[in-house]
Enzyme design. Structure first.
Site, mmCIF file in Angstrom:
data_model
loop_
_atom_site.group_PDB
_atom_site.id
_atom_site.type_symbol
_atom_site.label_atom_id
_atom_site.label_comp_id
_atom_site.label_asym_id
_atom_site.label_seq_id
_atom_site.Cartn_x
_atom_site.Cartn_y
_atom_site.Cartn_z
ATOM 1 N N GLU A 1 4.221 -10.467 4.830
ATOM 2 C CA GLU A 1 2.936 -10.979 4.379
ATOM 3 C C GLU A 1 2.961 -11.742 3.060
ATOM 4 O O GLU A 1 2.200 -11.435 2.133
ATOM 5 C CB GLU A 1 1.901 -9.834 4.310
ATOM 6 C CG GLU A 1 1.685 -9.181 5.674
ATOM 7 C CD GLU A 1 0.424 -8.346 5.758
ATOM 8 O OE1 GLU A 1 -0.133 -7.991 4.714
ATOM 9 O OE2 GLU A 1 -0.008 -8.055 6.889
ATOM 10 N N TRP B 1 1.249 -0.914 14.201
ATOM 11 C CA TRP B 1 1.275 -0.403 12.832
ATOM 12 C C TRP B 1 0.511 0.899 12.829
ATOM 13 O O TRP B 1 -0.663 0.867 13.123
ATOM 14 C CB TRP B 1 0.640 -1.409 11.860
ATOM 15 C CG TRP B 1 0.876 -1.007 10.438
ATOM 16 C CD1 TRP B 1 -0.034 -0.456 9.574
ATOM 17 C CD2 TRP B 1 2.109 -1.108 9.722
ATOM 18 N NE1 TRP B 1 0.557 -0.209 8.370
ATOM 19 C CE2 TRP B 1 1.869 -0.587 8.421
ATOM 20 C CE3 TRP B 1 3.397 -1.551 10.051
ATOM 21 C CZ2 TRP B 1 2.877 -0.522 7.460
ATOM 22 C CZ3 TRP B 1 4.378 -1.493 9.087
ATOM 23 C CH2 TRP B 1 4.110 -0.981 7.814
ATOM 24 N N GLU C 1 2.394 -6.368 13.458
ATOM 25 C CA GLU C 1 1.526 -5.264 13.018
ATOM 26 C C GLU C 1 0.170 -5.441 13.670
ATOM 27 O O GLU C 1 -0.406 -6.535 13.618
ATOM 28 C CB GLU C 1 1.300 -5.288 11.500
ATOM 29 C CG GLU C 1 2.450 -4.787 10.687
ATOM 30 C CD GLU C 1 2.131 -4.726 9.185
ATOM 31 O OE1 GLU C 1 0.947 -4.652 8.797
ATOM 32 O OE2 GLU C 1 3.097 -4.770 8.409
ATOM 33 N N TYR D 1 -5.257 -7.781 12.125
ATOM 34 C CA TYR D 1 -6.117 -6.591 12.163
ATOM 35 C C TYR D 1 -7.503 -6.921 12.707
ATOM 36 O O TYR D 1 -8.502 -6.467 12.161
ATOM 37 C CB TYR D 1 -6.145 -5.959 10.757
ATOM 38 C CG TYR D 1 -4.818 -5.291 10.455
ATOM 39 C CD1 TYR D 1 -4.592 -3.984 10.847
ATOM 40 C CD2 TYR D 1 -3.788 -5.985 9.843
ATOM 41 C CE1 TYR D 1 -3.364 -3.371 10.630
ATOM 42 C CE2 TYR D 1 -2.560 -5.389 9.615
ATOM 43 C CZ TYR D 1 -2.349 -4.076 10.013
ATOM 44 O OH TYR D 1 -1.130 -3.475 9.799
ATOM 45 N N ASP E 1 0.809 -1.229 0.000
ATOM 46 C CA ASP E 1 0.000 0.000 0.000
ATOM 47 C C ASP E 1 0.836 1.269 0.000
ATOM 48 O O ASP E 1 0.369 2.309 -0.445
ATOM 49 C CB ASP E 1 -1.019 0.006 1.159
ATOM 50 C CG ASP E 1 -0.408 0.233 2.531
ATOM 51 O OD1 ASP E 1 0.802 -0.017 2.707
ATOM 52 O OD2 ASP E 1 -1.145 0.663 3.441
HETATM 53 C C1 BDP Z 1 -0.600 -4.918 6.159
HETATM 54 C C2 BDP Z 1 0.679 -4.534 5.467
HETATM 55 C C3 BDP Z 1 1.038 -3.063 5.643
HETATM 56 C C4 BDP Z 1 -0.203 -2.211 5.421
HETATM 57 C C5 BDP Z 1 -1.218 -2.604 6.473
HETATM 58 C C6 BDP Z 1 -2.503 -1.771 6.377
HETATM 59 O O1 BDP Z 1 1.759 -5.326 5.929
HETATM 60 O O2 BDP Z 1 2.064 -2.710 4.755
HETATM 61 O O3 BDP Z 1 0.078 -0.843 5.466
HETATM 62 O O4 BDP Z 1 -1.574 -3.941 6.241
HETATM 63 O O5 BDP Z 1 -3.389 -2.177 5.654
HETATM 64 O O6 BDP Z 1 -1.235 -5.873 5.418
HETATM 65 O O7 BDP Z 1 -2.567 -0.736 7.016
#
Ligand code: BDP
Length: 599
Positions: free
Chosen positions: A409, A545, A500, A464, A159
């Site tokens: 990832e 993150w 993250e 997440y 991203d």
């Molecule tokens: C993860 C990635 C990271 C993205 C993050 C996001 O490792 O680079 O910025 O998600 O979506 O999958 O914020």
């Protein structure tokens, strides 16, 4: 690979400044002669945001940087080099019209030996071409499409914005013909003594002498020969939060004459993974901190010493003891700073996006397999191997670096993942048998479908819960996260680090409810994670993150970039920064033994 330095036998001049600049034609027509036009670009900086022209920002292919350089007249008889610290992603160096070096890989340095193309005291035209193209055989990978109206567009699987250019310093330096070409140092501890094993490589046969000085400049050990083991009585260790550096001075001598001399900072410390613990100097260490990015306004990924100092100050303020160089090797100044200030680093290659299952961090399944002759193939793996070689060659001597992160990832649940990764993990271990190896796994990989976790020493997981899944429902997210950690713990007797976890947050947005994007939600989201982490024995750390908001490519999931920063892009704290600060100062470098409920 040794960083260029001014020493008793070497000289160095910076070529940073404002260079002439031009955008290349898309058909790849090679450049010749002086550049046309009036554009100029700052070095170091990514070029994309310097101009107000979308044709430059979105350009796919080569751009050209050019300047005149005078070789110091005292350099006659020396070998002369241009060092490019980063040309993202492919670089070509020309002296006048002669190609002297070419390098693929946008985040690791390379040298051009220009001795035979220049004269001491003379001037030459230095041109550096930089291409930002990413394909299925580059690291990171990408693909180029041509639109119906003939425009080239760069697609990629991460991203963060594909900033390009000369993002780090460029140097002109000289070194003797017979010189030290590399030094490798490995440290250990034996009671109160430190052990510094060293290997000095030279161009040609040479008599090598080494001396080790403590921080007061007192010589504490010494030896002769290209390999050896120095013993340091009453050693002062390099500790997280309490850096201590010795200086190893390696010399090539001819009798009493010193032909070449190179000083290297050395921190004596040990690292070990034992059971589900990560030990630094024999003590269990709990990682607190961030996944970061090299990303600032206007400069893009351009290295900036003011932001370097400020970011480390903010990490100290918030109580972070570590960070990950997500998703590529950072500027060497960053690594040196971490060494000097006792900040622990997980060092990552630019292998981000080996994953067609997700694109740019959100669920948009691609029908093609990730690992196949048409997608990530043997050539991709060879580029990845080269990225590992260059990362380890550059960073192997940094005491701050405690672990290598092979990829971010990857689609590690897909067929072919094991065949792809097994040789790379083996290569990493051959290149550096002393540091643990990890990878950052993505959210749709489970303990049951992952094919590679057993290859690694530490399980790094990016999750997440409460953001991409169970958004706005932290109670459900807590149950999912708990189950997930239990799953990994049960299957593998390995330490787990949350590499993250984060929630996009718009500064100034508030609510008393669990509403995504608010500052309160980010704080509650992090609190929930910490509660869960503290319940799990195998957890050895938490990297939020992200440290700061950062620029991304366009997309509906991003409002003015990725807003998961605990600090804004300008480095202003969001509310969550204060909660993190309280927790991290409370727990220090040790995992809470009982759940840290004060937050
Ligand atoms: C993860 C990635 C990271 C993205 C993050 C996001 O490792 O680079 O910025 O998600 O979506 O999958 O914020």
């Amino acid at each position: 690979m040794l960083k260029p330095k001014a020493t008793a036998t070497r000289e160095l001049t910076s070529l940073d400044g404002v260079w002439r600049f031009a955008v290349g034609s898309t058909d790849g027509e090679p450049w010749r002669g002086p550049l046309d036009g009036t554009l100029e670009a700052a070095v170091p900086a990514s070029y994309n945001d310097l101009f107000a022209d979308p044709a430059i920002r979105d350009h796919v292919g080569w751009v050209w940087y050019q300047r005149t350089v005078r070789v110091p007249r005292g350099w006659a008889g020396e070998r002369i080099f241009v060092r490019v610290e980063a040309a993202t992603h492919t670089g070509k160096v020309y002296v006048d019209d002669q190609l002297v070096a070419e390098h693929v890989g946008g985040y690791t340095p390379f040298d051009a030996d220009i001795t035979d193309a220049v004269t001491a005291g003379g001037e030459f035209r230095l041109t550096i071409g930089v291409s930002n193209e990413l394909t299925n055989t580059t690291i990171p990978p990408g693909s180029i499409t041509v639109t119906a109206d003939g425009r080239h567009q760069q697609k990629y699987l991460h991203d963060f914005y594909n900033y390009a250019g000369l993002a780090r310093s460029v140097w002109l330096y000289c070194a003797p013909r017979v010189r030290i070409s590399d030094i490798t140092v490995v440290t250990d501890v034996d009671g109160s003594e430190g052990i510094v094993d060293y290997r000095v490589e030279a161009t040609g046969t040479a008599d090598v002498r080494v001396r080790l000085f403590d921080a007061t400049g007192t010589e504490v050990a010494g030896g002769t020969g290209a390999n050896g083991s120095l013993r340091v009585p009453e050693v002062t260790l390099w500790q997280p939060g309490k850096a201590y550096l010795y200086e190893l001075v390696a010399e090539i001598v001819d009798g009493e004459t010193v032909l070449d001399s190179y000083p290297l900072a050395v921190g004596v410390r040990t690292i070990e993974v034992r059971g589900t613990q990560f030990l630094i100097n024999g003590e269990p260490f709990y990682f607190t901190g961030f996944g970061k990015h090299e990303d600032t306004p206007v400069r893009g990924k351009g290295h900036d010493n003011a932001f370097l100092v400020h970011d480390f100050q903010l990490m100290e303020w918030i109580g972070a003891n570590s960070f990950r160089t997500s998703h590529y090797p950072y500027a060497e100044e960053v690594m040196d700073f971490a060494d000097r200030h006792g900040v622990v680093v997980i060092d990552e290659t630019a292998a981000v996006g080996l994953n067609l299952f997700i694109e740019g961090g959100v669920g948009r399944p691609d029908k093609r397999p990730t690992f196949s002759p048409e997608t990530m193939n043997d050539q991709t793996r060879e580029a990845h191997a080269q990225a590992l070689r260059e990362l380890i060659a550059r960073d192997k001597n940094h005491p701050s670096v405690v672990m290598w992160c092979v990829a971010n990832e990857p689609s590690s649940h897909e067929e072919g993942a094991r065949e792809y990764f097994e040789p790379l993990v083996q290569l990493t271990r051959e290149l550096d048998p002393t540091r643990p190896v990890t990878y950052a796994s993505f959210m749709f990989v489970t303990p049951d479908n992952d094919r590679i976790a057993d290859l690694f020493d530490v399980l790094g997981i990016n999750r997440y819960h409460g953001w991409y899944v169970a958004n706005g429902d932290l109670a459900t997210a807590e149950i999912m996260l708990d189950a997930e950690l239990t799953g990994w713990e049960k299957k593998y007797d390995k330490p787990i680090i949350m590499m993250e976890y984060g929630a996009d947050t718009m500064p100034g947005l508030h609510s008393i409810w669990d509403i995504a994007w608010t500052e309160e939600y980010q704080t509650a989201f992090l609190d929930m994670h910490h509660r869960v982490f503290d319940r799990h024995e195998a957890m050895i750390g938490e990297h939020v993150w992200n440290f700061a908001d950062f620029r991304t490519t366009n997309g509906v999931h991003r409002v003015d970039g990725n807003k998961k920063g605990v600090f804004t892009r300008e480095r202003h704290p969001k509310n969550a920064a204060h909660a993190l600060r309280a927790r991290w100062h409370r727990i220090g470098n040790r995992k809470p033994t009982t759940p840290d409920t004060a937050s």
